[in-house]
Design a protein around this motif. Structure first.
Motif, PDB file in Angstrom:
ATOM      1  N   UNK A  49       0.328  -1.454  -0.057  1.00 41.89           N
ATOM      2  CA  UNK A  49      -0.240   0.051  -0.105  1.00 41.89           C
ATOM      3  C   UNK A  49       0.345   1.168   0.086  1.00 41.89           C
ATOM      4  N   UNK A  50       2.099   1.024   0.822  1.00 43.29           N
ATOM      5  CA  UNK A  50       2.960   2.627   0.582  1.00 43.29           C
ATOM      6  C   UNK A  50       3.336   2.645  -0.659  1.00 43.29           C
ATOM      7  N   UNK A  51       4.139   1.655  -1.462  1.00 43.01           N
ATOM      8  CA  UNK A  51       5.136   1.674  -2.708  1.00 43.01           C
ATOM      9  C   UNK A  51       3.859   2.435  -3.740  1.00 43.01           C
ATOM     10  N   UNK A  52       2.401   2.021  -3.574  1.00 44.05           N
ATOM     11  CA  UNK A  52       1.194   1.950  -4.453  1.00 44.05           C
ATOM     12  C   UNK A  52       0.674   4.048  -4.704  1.00 44.05           C
ATOM     13  N   UNK A  53       0.051   3.943  -2.653  1.00 44.32           N
ATOM     14  CA  UNK A  53      -0.283   4.661  -2.555  1.00 44.32           C
ATOM     15  C   UNK A  53       0.229   5.800  -1.184  1.00 44.32           C
ATOM     16  N   UNK A  54       1.260   6.447  -1.518  1.00 44.79           N
ATOM     17  CA  UNK A  54       1.877   6.579  -0.215  1.00 44.79           C
ATOM     18  C   UNK A  54       0.840   7.857  -0.272  1.00 44.79           C
ATOM     19  N   UNK A  55      -0.469   8.365  -0.257  1.00 46.12           N
ATOM     20  CA  UNK A  55      -0.420   9.586   0.170  1.00 46.12           C
ATOM     21  C   UNK A  55      -1.568   9.054   1.744  1.00 46.12           C
ATOM     22  N   UNK A  56      -1.959   7.647   1.242  1.00 48.61           N
ATOM     23  CA  UNK A  56      -2.780   6.977   2.115  1.00 48.61           C
ATOM     24  C   UNK A  56      -1.832   6.382   3.812  1.00 48.61           C
ATOM     25  N   UNK A  57      -2.029   6.837   4.855  1.00 47.16           N
ATOM     26  CA  UNK A  57      -1.732   6.679   5.800  1.00 47.16           C
ATOM     27  C   UNK A  57      -2.624   5.381   6.800  1.00 47.16           C
ATOM     28  N   UNK A  58      -1.381   4.578   7.260  1.00 46.11           N
ATOM     29  CA  UNK A  58      -1.328   3.336   7.694  1.00 46.11           C
ATOM     30  C   UNK A  58      -1.211   2.786   9.531  1.00 46.11           C
ATOM     31  N   UNK A  59      -2.121   2.449   9.619  1.00 46.47           N
ATOM     32  CA  UNK A  59      -2.137   1.976  11.248  1.00 46.47           C
ATOM     33  C   UNK A  59      -2.232   0.408  11.244  1.00 46.47           C
ATOM     34  N   UNK A  60      -1.104   0.048  11.720  1.00 47.04           N
ATOM     35  CA  UNK A  60      -1.520  -1.436  11.860  1.00 47.04           C
ATOM     36  C   UNK A  60      -1.888  -1.964  13.624  1.00 47.04           C
ATOM     37  N   UNK A  83      -6.802   7.605  18.639  1.00 43.48           N
ATOM     38  CA  UNK A  83      -5.819   8.686  18.930  1.00 43.48           C
ATOM     39  C   UNK A  83      -4.425   7.676  18.029  1.00 43.48           C
ATOM     40  N   UNK A  84      -4.178   7.004  17.445  1.00 46.77           N
ATOM     41  CA  UNK A  84      -3.726   6.853  16.024  1.00 46.77           C
ATOM     42  C   UNK A  84      -3.674   6.797  15.151  1.00 46.77           C
ATOM     43  N   UNK A  85      -5.030   6.707  14.712  1.00 43.77           N
ATOM     44  CA  UNK A  85      -5.680   7.089  13.397  1.00 43.77           C
ATOM     45  C   UNK A  85      -5.346   8.637  13.702  1.00 43.77           C
ATOM     46  N   UNK A  86      -6.104   8.915  14.423  1.00 42.74           N
ATOM     47  CA  UNK A  86      -5.917  10.913  13.533  1.00 42.74           C
ATOM     48  C   UNK A  86      -5.313  11.124  13.965  1.00 42.74           C
ATOM     49  N   UNK A  87      -3.521  11.131  14.485  1.00 43.94           N
ATOM     50  CA  UNK A  87      -2.144  10.951  13.960  1.00 43.94           C
ATOM     51  C   UNK A  87      -1.931  11.056  12.671  1.00 43.94           C
ATOM     52  N   UNK A  88      -2.127   9.401  12.531  1.00 40.09           N
ATOM     53  CA  UNK A  88      -1.146   8.629  11.070  1.00 40.09           C
ATOM     54  C   UNK A  88      -2.117   9.450  10.309  1.00 40.09           C
ATOM     55  N   UNK A  89      -3.793  10.009  10.087  1.00 38.57           N
ATOM     56  CA  UNK A  89      -4.459  11.010   9.181  1.00 38.57           C
ATOM     57  C   UNK A  89      -3.209  12.485   8.814  1.00 38.57           C
ATOM     58  N   UNK A  90      -3.221  12.822  10.045  1.00 39.54           N
ATOM     59  CA  UNK A  90      -2.425  14.298  10.266  1.00 39.54           C
ATOM     60  C   UNK A  90      -0.983  13.946  10.202  1.00 39.54           C
ATOM     61  N   UNK A  91      -0.371  13.337   9.590  1.00 39.08           N
ATOM     62  CA  UNK A  91       0.893  12.971   9.230  1.00 39.08           C
ATOM     63  C   UNK A  91       1.910  12.636  10.000  1.00 39.08           C
ATOM     64  N   UNK A  92       1.447  12.631  11.437  1.00 38.04           N
ATOM     65  CA  UNK A  92       2.483  12.498  12.716  1.00 38.04           C
ATOM     66  C   UNK A  92       2.189  11.190  12.995  1.00 38.04           C
TER      67      UNK A  92
END
Length: 215
Positions: free
Chosen positions: A78-89, A122-131
């Motif tokens: 996903x990171x390679x194909x769509x770098x704009x998508x933020x990822x939460x594991x 909190x993790x989702x919001x942080x990732x969405x904000x680029x943190x």
């Protein structure tokens, strides 16, 4: 007019867990589950459809233990194909190797399934904000191995010591006491660490250092 909610893809093979995650996320006014998948392969297919649409996915939340293509492999693709998508594991485990592999795959956040739902939000919001976000239950376990700076590290020995104590969960006052320096000096070291690692906060600094092989 309020901003559009963050659009989320859930990739989780267990229906019960997926239902619970969806319910918790959709209670929030600023978050919305817009797509779901039961495997990594299906998650990639969903993104292939949505990312060219008017409503692309902003954040993908992935179970690390997916059948077939696991969460780490899926996140890397996903990171390679769509770098704009933020990822939460999301995982049930706090194994150091697993966490490091997840972060290396391109994930911005790592959260335990057993954690309070507020931490996942909190993790989702942080990732969405680029943190970056690392579950506090695993931060000490994963980052506590910091001992000495890498030869290529931009951090000084003292800055690395400060970062190690931050990873251990210490505040500025406790760090100052442990190192025998003033609180104001600790603050200066923290500022330097954030500046050198181009990090917005302490957790992101630790994650950046891990990704750069500095710890």
């Amino acid at each position: 007019m309020s901003a559009d909610p963050t659009r989320i893809l859930l990739v989780e093979d267990h229906a019960f867990t997926r239902d619970g995650l969806r319910a918790a996320i959709n209670l929030e006014h600023d978050l919305r589950v817009v797509a779901e998948a039961r495997s990594g392969e299906e998650g990639l297919e969903v993104l292939a459809r949505t990312q060219g649409s008017a409503q692309p996915v902003d954040v993908a939340v992935l179970d690390i233990g997916l059948p077939g293509m696991d969460g780490i492999q899926t996140a890397a693709e996903m990171a390679a194909r769509w770098p704009s998508v933020r990822l939460v594991m999301l995982t049930a485990h706090d194994l150091r190797g697993e966490v490091l592999a997840a972060l290396a795959s391109g994930a911005q956040a790592y959260c335990l399934k057993s954690a309070d739902p507020d931490l996942l939000l909190l993790a989702i919001r942080a990732a969405a904000a680029g943190s970056a976000y690392l579950d506090p239950q695993v931060a000490h376990h994963v980052l506590g191995g910091i001992r000495a700076p890498n030869a290529a590290s931009p951090l000084t020995t003292r800055e690395t010591e400060v970062l190690r104590l931050i990873a251990d969960g210490l505040g500025n006052k406790d760090i100052a006491q442990a190192l025998g320096i003033s609180v104001s000096t600790v603050k200066l070291h923290v500022q330097e660490v954030l500046l050198k690692l181009r990090a917005a906060d302490r957790t992101q600094a630790a994650v950046q250092a891990l990704r750069q092989g500095l710890l």
